[in-house]
Design a protein around this motif. Sequence first.
Motif, mmCIF file in Angstrom:
data_model
loop_
_atom_site.group_PDB
_atom_site.id
_atom_site.type_symbol
_atom_site.label_atom_id
_atom_site.label_comp_id
_atom_site.label_asym_id
_atom_site.label_seq_id
_atom_site.Cartn_x
_atom_site.Cartn_y
_atom_site.Cartn_z
ATOM 1 N N ALA B 58 -14.925 0.120 42.933
ATOM 2 C CA ALA B 58 -13.764 0.934 42.542
ATOM 3 C C ALA B 58 -13.647 2.189 43.389
ATOM 4 N N LYS B 59 -13.919 2.020 44.672
ATOM 5 C CA LYS B 59 -13.766 3.150 45.583
ATOM 6 C C LYS B 59 -12.792 2.790 46.703
ATOM 7 N N ALA B 60 -12.219 3.825 47.304
ATOM 8 C CA ALA B 60 -11.229 3.591 48.362
ATOM 9 C C ALA B 60 -11.817 3.840 49.748
ATOM 10 N N TYR B 61 -12.942 4.569 49.781
ATOM 11 C CA TYR B 61 -13.526 4.959 51.067
ATOM 12 C C TYR B 61 -12.496 5.654 51.942
ATOM 13 N N ALA B 62 -11.735 6.506 51.315
ATOM 14 C CA ALA B 62 -10.746 7.284 52.051
ATOM 15 C C ALA B 62 -10.525 8.606 51.328
ATOM 16 N N LEU B 98 -8.732 8.822 56.706
ATOM 17 C CA LEU B 98 -7.842 9.842 56.177
ATOM 18 C C LEU B 98 -6.479 9.246 55.884
ATOM 19 N N VAL B 99 -6.049 9.391 54.649
ATOM 20 C CA VAL B 99 -4.700 8.967 54.281
ATOM 21 C C VAL B 99 -3.840 10.216 54.195
ATOM 22 N N LEU B 100 -2.802 10.243 55.023
ATOM 23 C CA LEU B 100 -1.984 11.445 55.121
ATOM 24 C C LEU B 100 -0.628 11.224 54.479
ATOM 25 N N THR B 101 -0.202 12.191 53.705
ATOM 26 C CA THR B 101 1.121 12.125 53.092
ATOM 27 C C THR B 101 1.855 13.422 53.388
ATOM 28 N N VAL B 102 3.133 13.320 53.681
ATOM 29 C CA VAL B 102 3.954 14.499 53.896
ATOM 30 C C VAL B 102 4.961 14.570 52.761
ATOM 31 N N LYS B 115 1.011 9.067 43.186
ATOM 32 C CA LYS B 115 1.020 7.761 43.842
ATOM 33 C C LYS B 115 -0.362 7.450 44.424
ATOM 34 N N ALA B 118 -2.490 6.535 41.449
ATOM 35 C CA ALA B 118 -2.132 5.264 40.819
ATOM 36 C C ALA B 118 -2.540 4.082 41.688
ATOM 37 N N GLU B 119 -2.377 4.244 42.981
ATOM 38 C CA GLU B 119 -2.719 3.147 43.877
ATOM 39 C C GLU B 119 -4.202 3.146 44.240
ATOM 40 N N GLY B 120 -4.893 4.173 43.795
ATOM 41 C CA GLY B 120 -6.318 4.251 44.097
ATOM 42 C C GLY B 120 -6.594 4.330 45.586
ATOM 43 N N ARG B 121 -5.721 5.036 46.270
ATOM 44 C CA ARG B 121 -5.810 5.100 47.729
ATOM 45 C C ARG B 121 -6.982 5.920 48.219
#
Lengths: 341, 341
Positions: B58-62, B98-102, B115, B118-121
């Motif tokens: 249950a990890k995203a590694y991000a 790295l997950v980047l959101t603007v 988001k 919820a998506e477990g990103r």
Amino acid sequence: MTVTIKDVAHAAGVSKGAVSYALNGRPGVSDDTRARILKVAGELGWKPSLRAKGLSSAKAYAVGLVVARNPLLLGTDPFFPAFIAGIETTLVEHEYALVLTVAASDEAEEQAYRKLAAEGRVDGVILTDVRVDDSRIALLQELKIPAVTLNRPETPSPFPAVCMDDTNGITDVVTYLVSLGHTRIAHVGGPQTYIHGRSRRLAWQNALSKAGIEGGAFIESDFTAAGGLAATAVLLGSAQPPTAIIFANDLMATAGQSYAQSLGLAVPDDLSITGYDNTELATYLNPPLTTISADPLLWGRVAAQKLLDLLGGARSEDVFLPSPAIVVRASTGPAASVPGG
Amino acid sequence: MTVTIKDVAHAAGVSKGAVSYALNGRPGVSDDTRARILKVAGELGWKPSLRAKGLSSAKAYAVGLVVARNPLLLGTDPFFPAFIAGIETTLVEHEYALVLTVAASDEAEEQAYRKLAAEGRVDGVILTDVRVDDSRIALLQELKIPAVTLNRPETPSPFPAVCMDDTNGITDVVTYLVSLGHTRIAHVGGPQTYIHGRSRRLAWQNALSKAGIEGGAFIESDFTAAGGLAATAVLLGSAQPPTAIIFANDLMATAGQSYAQSLGLAVPDDLSITGYDNTELATYLNPPLTTISADPLLWGRVAAQKLLDLLGGARSEDVFLPSPAIVVRASTGPAASVPGG
DNA sequence: AGTCCCAAGTGAACCGGTTTAGTTGGTCCA
DNA sequence: TGGACCAACTAAACCGGTTCACTTGGGACT
């Protein structure tokens, strides 16, 4: 804790498989059952786990962007932030995220792609700063990563390209400067290993030729302020200094303009200056900078959309965006009649 | 196709479980067996699937970064690219992306965090541009997302902070200007809803007080070139214009400097100007800009490390980085004796 | 010699979805 | 009336790891 497909199946009195079919719009359940399942799923607030979907479908539901720049100089480049914001505007409407990687060198860049592929982080990537002989095209094919390129590479590429022509803008700038009476129009370009560095130089060269002007001075620089200054110093120190300099981006132009002014030259009376990008700062310089107004936000949005289409199995044809247009401000003016000019 | 744990187990003549134990350094296999398994795994080139690991653990590694800025202005901010590059330098050494959101607005920002959750990103996020009364702290707690903040919020926060004090730099600038004879030292700050906007103003105010100077002019601006110009116009148009302006970033300072020059004022003879950030461009302006040299790359690197430590279960104590220091260049000089000064 | 205990290792369940193989019941048609 | 066929659905396998419950064998202790 979190509600899973099992909970939904149980609550709706069907099997896990039926729920899966219902959710994904596949045959295998009747319309009535489908509606019931979706209703129950909605009531329970079920969100299918991306991780589980990813495991069985072998997808990452993410796209990648590898930015290859010296990190210290990256901050000076206005392109990427806006471009990334554009990508986001597309992704936010889909179940996709952006995985960003910064690579300081060419080797690091290749490693970055290999790592993304090996870890299965992304389903596709957007390739920027395409180079004249770009090894990344072959690399991505080897790694079997679908991609979209910004502008069409000169070497054969199986990937769709999202094109924003930069030659028109440069041509317009040259034409405009010629109309102001300039004949010694230099160009300070970006690295010629980049196709956008090269195409801007060729556009400048061709426009000069068309205007009947031969032998404008060209200096290959590096898109940095330091490089812009150094190039300007060389040009202004030459025997026949130019009366106008076309820079390949605003950053070099700004540094060049400041340097010229520090020598006591007036802009635009002694020297006209133009940039490329139309950064926010360009408007507020003294004098404000004549430049070319690219739209990186649009570029990012369309590139991401194209990549998602590609991942969805759509035909991969190139997309053509409007050419960036010239923005005339006060850093350009009539050519001074210089000695020897 | 790709080699899985099953292949390794079969090749090594053990069970899947044994391979898992061996790889993760857990008890349950002897040293001999462990070595043999690892050897076989190496020979087969086995890379454990992140997706499979993610599903069972249950990890995203991000880790995530949500950048809340107007996308059109984002490109002018030199902080984020360098900061992100810093994050990367840490992540690249670990199995993290790295997950980047603007996000263009506050609402979009909250949606972005929801988001991601919820998506477990992501397994955690880095919180930048902390605000005076920051609702994101509570939001992240609600969403159960571990976080690291840049500087310590004024409201109680359960998250470790990575701090880079900006008051010292501002204090030094004020002291320096006072030593040059300035007494009318204005400040053009960022939005006071940001703690770094506020702390810079307070530092300026306190330093002035300590120097025995009362009532310096302050204008709240927005970190943009346009805002810097507007603020400068107000200050220079006032009855008692300042002889020095301290801007909260280089971009505003650059615009202010250009505007002042366009009015015919000489920098620094008529007006001293300072910025904050030490962007590359600052060195190449005319005159080069006195500024404060932050290190966003280091900040990003340490913040990412701190977050990984936190995710690993480490104690969460605040980290303190060196204060950014003043960089004196030619945009500051002795105070002119102005009428009424 | 018998008991206890522990290290070492196995098999299966599990994470939460998708997909395949198979079952059921109804309709159509000869 | 019986066989073919199909829509609708279920059960189970599967994706590739982790982890739990359990077995086995050897050494120490009494």
